[in-house]
Design an enzyme around this catalytic site. Structure first.
Site, PDB file in Angstrom:
ATOM      1  N   TYR A 138       0.836  -1.190   0.000  1.00  0.00           N
ATOM      2  CA  TYR A 138       0.000   0.000   0.000  1.00  0.00           C
ATOM      3  C   TYR A 138       0.882   1.255   0.000  1.00  0.00           C
ATOM      4  O   TYR A 138       2.104   1.164  -0.103  1.00  0.00           O
ATOM      5  CB  TYR A 138      -0.972  -0.057   1.184  1.00  0.00           C
ATOM      6  CG  TYR A 138      -1.949  -1.213   1.030  1.00  0.00           C
ATOM      7  CD1 TYR A 138      -2.961  -1.172   0.069  1.00  0.00           C
ATOM      8  CD2 TYR A 138      -1.822  -2.367   1.803  1.00  0.00           C
ATOM      9  CE1 TYR A 138      -3.825  -2.247  -0.108  1.00  0.00           C
ATOM     10  CE2 TYR A 138      -2.690  -3.438   1.636  1.00  0.00           C
ATOM     11  CZ  TYR A 138      -3.687  -3.380   0.678  1.00  0.00           C
ATOM     12  OH  TYR A 138      -4.535  -4.436   0.499  1.00  0.00           O
TER      13      TYR A 138
ATOM     14  N   ARG B 114       3.355  -0.797  11.107  1.00  0.00           N
ATOM     15  CA  ARG B 114       3.343  -2.117  10.473  1.00  0.00           C
ATOM     16  C   ARG B 114       4.212  -2.073   9.214  1.00  0.00           C
ATOM     17  O   ARG B 114       4.174  -1.110   8.452  1.00  0.00           O
ATOM     18  CB  ARG B 114       1.911  -2.510  10.112  1.00  0.00           C
ATOM     19  CG  ARG B 114       1.748  -3.803   9.322  1.00  0.00           C
ATOM     20  CD  ARG B 114       0.258  -4.090   9.136  1.00  0.00           C
ATOM     21  NE  ARG B 114      -0.024  -5.089   8.125  1.00  0.00           N
ATOM     22  CZ  ARG B 114      -0.169  -6.397   8.357  1.00  0.00           C
ATOM     23  NH1 ARG B 114      -0.022  -6.857   9.582  1.00  0.00           N
ATOM     24  NH2 ARG B 114      -0.469  -7.231   7.375  1.00  0.00           N
TER      25      ARG B 114
END
Length: 499
Positions: free
Chosen positions: A319, A363
């Site tokens: 992403y 993350r």
């Protein structure tokens, strides 16, 4: 002289207690940090608890310095006498006595600390597992620390929490497991999904939430940027809190992998590109600045609007943030090139400035090839600078969440993954490991490395996973992957509890 076997036992005992002392000292340091910025009664309780931890450390140190050293000398003398008399009974007994004496002394200190903990509990209204605090370890089966939500924000690490994680942990899958929303608003049954998986003191991390309409591009994905979305999430968060759970909100921007059918803006990414036969336009500097603010506002919305306990920045799985980190997708040569790490740095700094480092997790997935990532580049070369920036700049960060190499990956990948994690652990920041881990593997990593462990697939199909783990109950491993991105209750709220 004492024989080699006895020397080894003494050395092991000394090392074990030295490690305990180190952990206790680290706990005291953290307690000193978290005791800032809270009300007077809580501050007094924290100081009392910190004093208790300090007393434990001093007690252990005194035991080691005085009692055990004296016993060690006694053991040496007895071993010499035993050798001369051809019997080793007394030296074996002395070894056992030393271990028992040290154990007894530490247990006495535990009881003293427990008394302080009860004072703390009476003021703040939460239960702490003293063994978990003192040992400084995580065990899926038997070591949990229960912390009331109202003070979670003051804690700088979750290294005694069983991390219950509601997303797909498999790096080869889309990171968002629970795509159950309409117009970015979670559907009514989403509350059931999370409350089913709530345990007192258990940490939940939400499905990825879109930070802004122009960061969208996924069917059914929830958001955290409109009043309606925030209000619905607050209802869900309140339900989790009512059951004693802790809840972090994961925030995300899709970038080049967005589906234009669900994006009311031009498809953009780090560089001019073509992905899945779709033309991707390079983000301008103004675009980047705007997205940094979107992340910041999403964090504020999550914390102050929806009452989440913290935020996890999704910088993994191909992403937007991951796209800017990796040379495979970031071909820029300006100030936002992959080498500079400027975009992820700016996003992390903006979020930390808005809600605090202790409420922020990050993350990353250095070894994942999902969504066209990694390529021929060395993951360590690309991610070590990012990891080192994080740990050197934000020492009170809640955690760094690693998506591990997939099962069947090369041993070199696993070795490099552990190398990156060690950088985080050595900085005193909690590591969360995630990807294809069994309960046995999770316990091993927790015991060996002191890591928290996140579960996805097993937690979907076992809503009572913490209880099953603690009690040794059989797991339901018959999960339906096709329902992970659903849109209905099927495979979301209908998995059975153990009977």
């Amino acid at each position: 002289m004492i024989n080699t076997g006895k020397q080894a036992q003494l050395a092991q005992l000394k090392d074990s207690n030295a490690q305990l002392l180190k952990r206790l000292t680290a706990r005291e340091s953290r307690l000193n940090r978290i005791g800032m910025g809270i009300d007077a009664a809580s501050q007094e309780a924290f100081e009392a608890f910190a004093d208790g931890i300090n007393g434990i450390a001093q007690g252990v140190e005194k035991t080691l310095r005085n009692e055990r050293d004296a016993e060690a000398e006694k053991l040496t003398n007895e071993a010499t006498a035993a050798r001369r008399s051809s019997t080793h009974t007394s030296s074996d007994t002395a070894i056992a006595d030393i271990m028992q004496d040290v154990k007894g002394c530490i247990e006495e200190q535990y009881l003293a600390a427990e008394k302080n903990l009860q004072v703390l509990a009476s003021i703040l209204g939460f239960f702490v597992d003293v063994d978990a605090v003192l040992a400084g370890c995580i065990s899926v089966k038997d070591t949990q620390i229960f912390i009331r939500r109202s003070i979670l924000a003051e804690l700088s690490a979750f290294d005694c929490i069983f991390a219950a994680y509601n997303k797909i942990p498999n790096g080869s899958q889309i990171a968002v497991q629970t795509a159950h929303s309409r117009n970015g608003v979670p559907r009514d049954y989403v509350e059931d999904h999370y409350t089913q998986r709530t345990t007192k003191g258990g940490l939940l991390i939400s499905e990825a939430c879109i930070i802004h309409d122009e960061a969208h591009g996924m069917d059914h994905a929830p958001g955290i940027y409109t009043d309606e979305q925030i209000s619905k999430w607050k209802t869900i968060v309140d339900a989790v809190h009512a059951r004693g759970g802790l809840f972090f909100n994961q925030i995300i921007a899709l970038g080049r992998v967005a589906d234009p059918n669900f994006l009311d803006a031009q498809l953009k990414g780090p560089s001019n590109d073509v992905y899945r036969d779709r033309e991707v336009k390079e983000m301008s500097v103004d675009d980047i600045h705007r997205f940094v603010q979107h992340f910041k506002q999403a964090a504020v919305n999550a914390m102050h609007g929806a009452s989440f306990d913290g935020v996890e920045i999704h910088g993994a799985n191909g992403y937007l943030i991951d796209q800017f980190i990796q040379k495979q997708t970031n071909k820029r040569t300006d100030e936002y090139s992959a080498e500079t790490l400027k975009l992820p740095k700016e996003i992390l700094d903006a979020v930390v400035q808005a809600i605090g480092a202790s409420k922020t997790g990050v993350r990353m997935s250095p070894f994942s090839a999902w969504q066209g990532m990694r390529g021929d580049y060395d993951p360590v070369d690309q991610f070590e600078p990012w990891v080192r920036h994080i740990v050197s700049t934000y020492k009170d960060l809640a955690y760094v969440h690693f998506v591990d190499p997939l099962a069947g990956s090369s041993q070199e990948d696993f070795r490099k993954s552990d190398y990156l994690k060690k950088i985080v652990r050595d900085a005193g920041i909690t590591v969360v490991s995630n990807s294809d881990l069994t309960l046995e593997m999770a316990n091993e990593r927790a015991s060996k490395y002191g890591e928290a462990v996140a579960f996805g697939k097993l937690f979907i199909s076992n809503p009572d996973l913490p209880a099953r783990a603690r009690n040794g109950w059989p797991l339901n491993e018959d999960y339906d992957r096709t329902s992970f991105y659903g849109g209905t209750e099927k495979g979301y709220t209908d998995y059975p509890f153990y009977k």
